[in-house]
Design a protein around this motif. Structure first.
Motif, PDB file in Angstrom:
ATOM      1  N   ARG A  45       9.712 -23.072   8.980  1.00 35.24           N
ATOM      2  CA  ARG A  45       8.348 -22.922   9.474  1.00 35.24           C
ATOM      3  C   ARG A  45       8.355 -21.898  10.604  1.00 35.24           C
ATOM      4  N   LEU A  46       7.549 -20.845  10.430  1.00 35.85           N
ATOM      5  CA  LEU A  46       7.545 -19.697  11.328  1.00 35.85           C
ATOM      6  C   LEU A  46       6.168 -19.507  11.954  1.00 35.85           C
ATOM      7  N   SER A  47       6.149 -19.277  13.266  1.00 37.80           N
ATOM      8  CA  SER A  47       4.914 -18.897  13.956  1.00 37.80           C
ATOM      9  C   SER A  47       5.044 -17.454  14.422  1.00 37.80           C
ATOM     10  N   VAL A  48       3.972 -16.687  14.236  1.00 35.07           N
ATOM     11  CA  VAL A  48       3.918 -15.323  14.733  1.00 35.07           C
ATOM     12  C   VAL A  48       2.777 -15.238  15.741  1.00 35.07           C
ATOM     13  N   ALA A  49       2.980 -14.448  16.790  1.00 38.97           N
ATOM     14  CA  ALA A  49       2.032 -14.457  17.904  1.00 38.97           C
ATOM     15  C   ALA A  49       1.469 -13.075  18.189  1.00 38.97           C
ATOM     16  N   GLN A  50       0.312 -13.082  18.825  1.00 39.50           N
ATOM     17  CA  GLN A  50      -0.217 -11.898  19.500  1.00 39.50           C
ATOM     18  C   GLN A  50      -0.550 -12.329  20.924  1.00 39.50           C
ATOM     19  N   LEU A  51      -0.340 -11.436  21.890  1.00 39.85           N
ATOM     20  CA  LEU A  51      -0.677 -11.756  23.268  1.00 39.85           C
ATOM     21  C   LEU A  51      -0.961 -10.463  24.017  1.00 39.85           C
ATOM     22  N   THR A  52      -1.612 -10.600  25.163  1.00 42.11           N
ATOM     23  CA  THR A  52      -1.960  -9.449  25.983  1.00 42.11           C
ATOM     24  C   THR A  52      -0.716  -8.946  26.698  1.00 42.11           C
ATOM     25  N   VAL A  53      -0.393  -7.668  26.521  1.00 45.10           N
ATOM     26  CA  VAL A  53       0.805  -7.120  27.151  1.00 45.10           C
ATOM     27  C   VAL A  53       0.432  -6.329  28.404  1.00 45.10           C
ATOM     28  N   ALA A  54       1.367  -6.312  29.366  1.00 42.31           N
ATOM     29  CA  ALA A  54       1.134  -5.675  30.656  1.00 42.31           C
ATOM     30  C   ALA A  54       1.811  -4.310  30.699  1.00 42.31           C
ATOM     31  N   PRO A  55       1.101  -3.253  31.158  1.00 41.61           N
ATOM     32  CA  PRO A  55       1.637  -1.885  31.089  1.00 41.61           C
ATOM     33  C   PRO A  55       2.516  -1.473  32.255  1.00 41.61           C
ATOM     34  N   ASP A  56       2.601  -2.305  33.308  1.00 38.83           N
ATOM     35  CA  ASP A  56       3.315  -1.893  34.509  1.00 38.83           C
ATOM     36  C   ASP A  56       4.442  -2.878  34.814  1.00 38.83           C
ATOM     37  N   PRO A  57       5.711  -2.478  34.589  1.00 40.70           N
ATOM     38  CA  PRO A  57       6.832  -3.394  34.873  1.00 40.70           C
ATOM     39  C   PRO A  57       7.090  -3.605  36.355  1.00 40.70           C
ATOM     40  N   GLY A  58       6.317  -2.934  37.194  1.00 37.38           N
ATOM     41  CA  GLY A  58       6.437  -3.155  38.632  1.00 37.38           C
ATOM     42  C   GLY A  58       5.393  -4.100  39.187  1.00 37.38           C
ATOM     43  N   ASP A  59       4.491  -4.569  38.329  1.00 34.97           N
ATOM     44  CA  ASP A  59       3.423  -5.481  38.737  1.00 34.97           C
ATOM     45  C   ASP A  59       3.937  -6.915  38.625  1.00 34.97           C
ATOM     46  N   THR A  60       4.398  -7.467  39.724  1.00 32.63           N
ATOM     47  CA  THR A  60       5.027  -8.788  39.714  1.00 32.63           C
ATOM     48  C   THR A  60       4.093  -9.869  39.191  1.00 32.63           C
ATOM     49  N   ALA A  61       2.841  -9.860  39.608  1.00 26.76           N
ATOM     50  CA  ALA A  61       1.888 -10.877  39.157  1.00 26.76           C
ATOM     51  C   ALA A  61       1.681 -10.790  37.651  1.00 26.76           C
ATOM     52  N   ALA A  62       1.599  -9.569  37.116  1.00 29.92           N
ATOM     53  CA  ALA A  62       1.401  -9.393  35.674  1.00 29.92           C
ATOM     54  C   ALA A  62       2.621  -9.873  34.894  1.00 29.92           C
ATOM     55  N   LEU A  63       3.813  -9.635  35.415  1.00 29.83           N
ATOM     56  CA  LEU A  63       5.030 -10.107  34.748  1.00 29.83           C
ATOM     57  C   LEU A  63       5.063 -11.627  34.685  1.00 29.83           C
ATOM     58  N   ARG A  64       4.662 -12.266  35.769  1.00 36.72           N
ATOM     59  CA  ARG A  64       4.643 -13.727  35.779  1.00 36.72           C
ATOM     60  C   ARG A  64       3.575 -14.257  34.822  1.00 36.72           C
ATOM     61  N   PRO A 284      -6.429 -14.653  14.567  1.00 35.96           N
ATOM     62  CA  PRO A 284      -7.818 -14.193  14.558  1.00 35.96           C
ATOM     63  C   PRO A 284      -7.911 -12.736  15.014  1.00 35.96           C
ATOM     64  N   PRO A 285      -8.845 -11.955  14.438  1.00 37.09           N
ATOM     65  CA  PRO A 285      -8.999 -10.540  14.814  1.00 37.09           C
ATOM     66  C   PRO A 285      -9.783 -10.383  16.112  1.00 37.09           C
ATOM     67  N   GLU A 286      -9.315 -11.036  17.135  1.00 36.79           N
ATOM     68  CA  GLU A 286      -9.965 -11.022  18.444  1.00 36.79           C
ATOM     69  C   GLU A 286      -8.918 -10.718  19.508  1.00 36.79           C
ATOM     70  N   PRO A 287      -9.268 -10.034  20.596  1.00 40.47           N
ATOM     71  CA  PRO A 287      -8.292  -9.647  21.618  1.00 40.47           C
ATOM     72  C   PRO A 287      -7.888 -10.796  22.528  1.00 40.47           C
ATOM     73  N   VAL A 288      -7.349 -11.847  21.916  1.00 41.62           N
ATOM     74  CA  VAL A 288      -6.935 -13.037  22.667  1.00 41.62           C
ATOM     75  C   VAL A 288      -5.551 -13.475  22.206  1.00 41.62           C
ATOM     76  N   PRO A 289      -4.762 -14.097  23.089  1.00 39.85           N
ATOM     77  CA  PRO A 289      -3.469 -14.650  22.670  1.00 39.85           C
ATOM     78  C   PRO A 289      -3.671 -15.731  21.612  1.00 39.85           C
TER      79      PRO A 289
END
Length: 333
Positions: A45-64, A284-289
């Motif tokens: 049984r396999l799950s595949v995901a979509q999630l919002t990715v962060a463009p700045d690896p120096g943004d500590t809050a975004a990484l968390r 779902p074809p929506e911009p959500v995780p």
């Protein structure tokens, strides 16, 4: 455990040699009582995901935040009964060329990797790895893998086992011009791993545009390729990587799990393609995780795959007409 691994290796070796499916090869090693059919026990049984990715690896809050998103999706996959969760390219961080450019966003130049918060990336990866062990959930996610300076990082997929360890890592090999010129060090080898008798291969980024990557995995006898990407995200583009994933699944007669970002979901949501080329499930074809979950069942015979192997082995040479220019067969009426 070692004996079981050796047994599976022998079965796969026969399947690779003869072109049989895993289940067909298994019949030659296990006696089936009279009147009973071969047990259909090769499934996952396999799950595949979509999630919002962060463009700045120096943004500590975004990484968390990315780490929290991933762990939330891991818990959802576990609740859905999944044994493996497949996440997109850059799930932990997806560095943008304009953010990373040392010469500014207008004139793209070499990436300034000194801006990366490597300590927080390591913390988040460690927390994800620990949760994978707690949930007994194989987890495959995209991030950057640091190399010793002056080497640029790899763009990678971490394969985390259900025991809470990093089992292996795949580094994107066929990088785009921008990636190889300014951002990353290319990888050099395919990567496979096995979960519950199902053999996986890994692919990343723009590699769906290179059929030889996927044909190589067919030769390595994988049952499913996990393809993680971060597409262009433009509706007019019509999701070429998702379309290519369908074609590659059908051409090679194995499953392809397509994991894209939430930003790309309106154009190309994540999903799993069956060996015949149809989508089994999609987010779902929506911009959500989100996750989508399906069953990979290897018990069904796959006739196309062994036939293609036979066809590629030189079968047609014995049936071809001699190359004689005087032959009447070559003269148009």
């Amino acid at each position: 455990m070692t004996a079981n691994r050796n047994f599976k290796r022998r079965v796969r070796a026969r399947a690779a040699k003869t072109g049989e499916s895993y289940t067909a090869a298994l019949r030659h090693f296990r006696a089936t009582p009279p009147g009973e059919s071969m047990p259909k026990n090769t499934a996952l049984r396999l799950s595949v995901a979509q999630l919002t990715v962060a463009p700045d690896p120096g943004d500590t809050a975004a990484l968390r935040d990315s780490g929290e998103q991933i762990r939330r999706l891991m818990r959802e996959a576990h609740a859905a009964g999944a044994r493996l969760l497949h996440l997109p390219e850059g799930a932990l961080t997806c560095p943008d060329k304009r953010v990373m450019s040392a010469t500014g966003p207008q004139n793209i130049g070499a990436a300034d990797w000194s801006r990366t918060d490597w300590a927080t990336l390591a913390d988040e990866l460690r927390a994800i790895t620990e949760l994978a062990g707690e949930l007994r959930l194989w987890t495959v996610l995209g991030s950057v893998h640091r190399l010793t300076a002056p080497r640029r990082p790899h763009l990678s997929l971490y394969v985390i086992s259900d025991s809470g360890t990093i089992a292996t890592r795949y580094d994107e090999r066929m990088l785009s011009n921008t990636k190889v010129s300014h951002l990353y060090t290319p990888g050099s080898a395919p990567v496979t791993f096995t979960v519950d008798g199902v053999r996986f291969g890994c692919s990343l980024g723009m590699e769906a545009a290179f059929p030889e990557i996927f044909l190589e995995y067919e030769r390595l006898d994988v049952d499913c390729v996990l393809f993680s990407t971060h597409g262009p995200g433009t509706p007019a583009n019509n999701g070429p990587f998702a379309l290519q994933a369908q074609a590659l699944a059908a051409a090679n007669s194995y499953w392809v799990s397509y994991a894209g970002t939430a930003q790309d979901a309106p154009n190309a949501p994540s999903g799993v393609v069956a060996p015949h080329g149809d989508w089994l499930t999609r987010c779902p074809p929506e911009p959500v995780p989100a996750i989508a979950t399906t069953e990979l069942d290897l018990s069904a015979e796959n006739y196309a795959r062994p036939w293609r192997r036979v066809a590629r082995s030189g079968l047609y040479a014995q049936h071809q007409a001699p190359n004689d220019p005087r032959s009447l067969d070559r003269v148009n009426p």
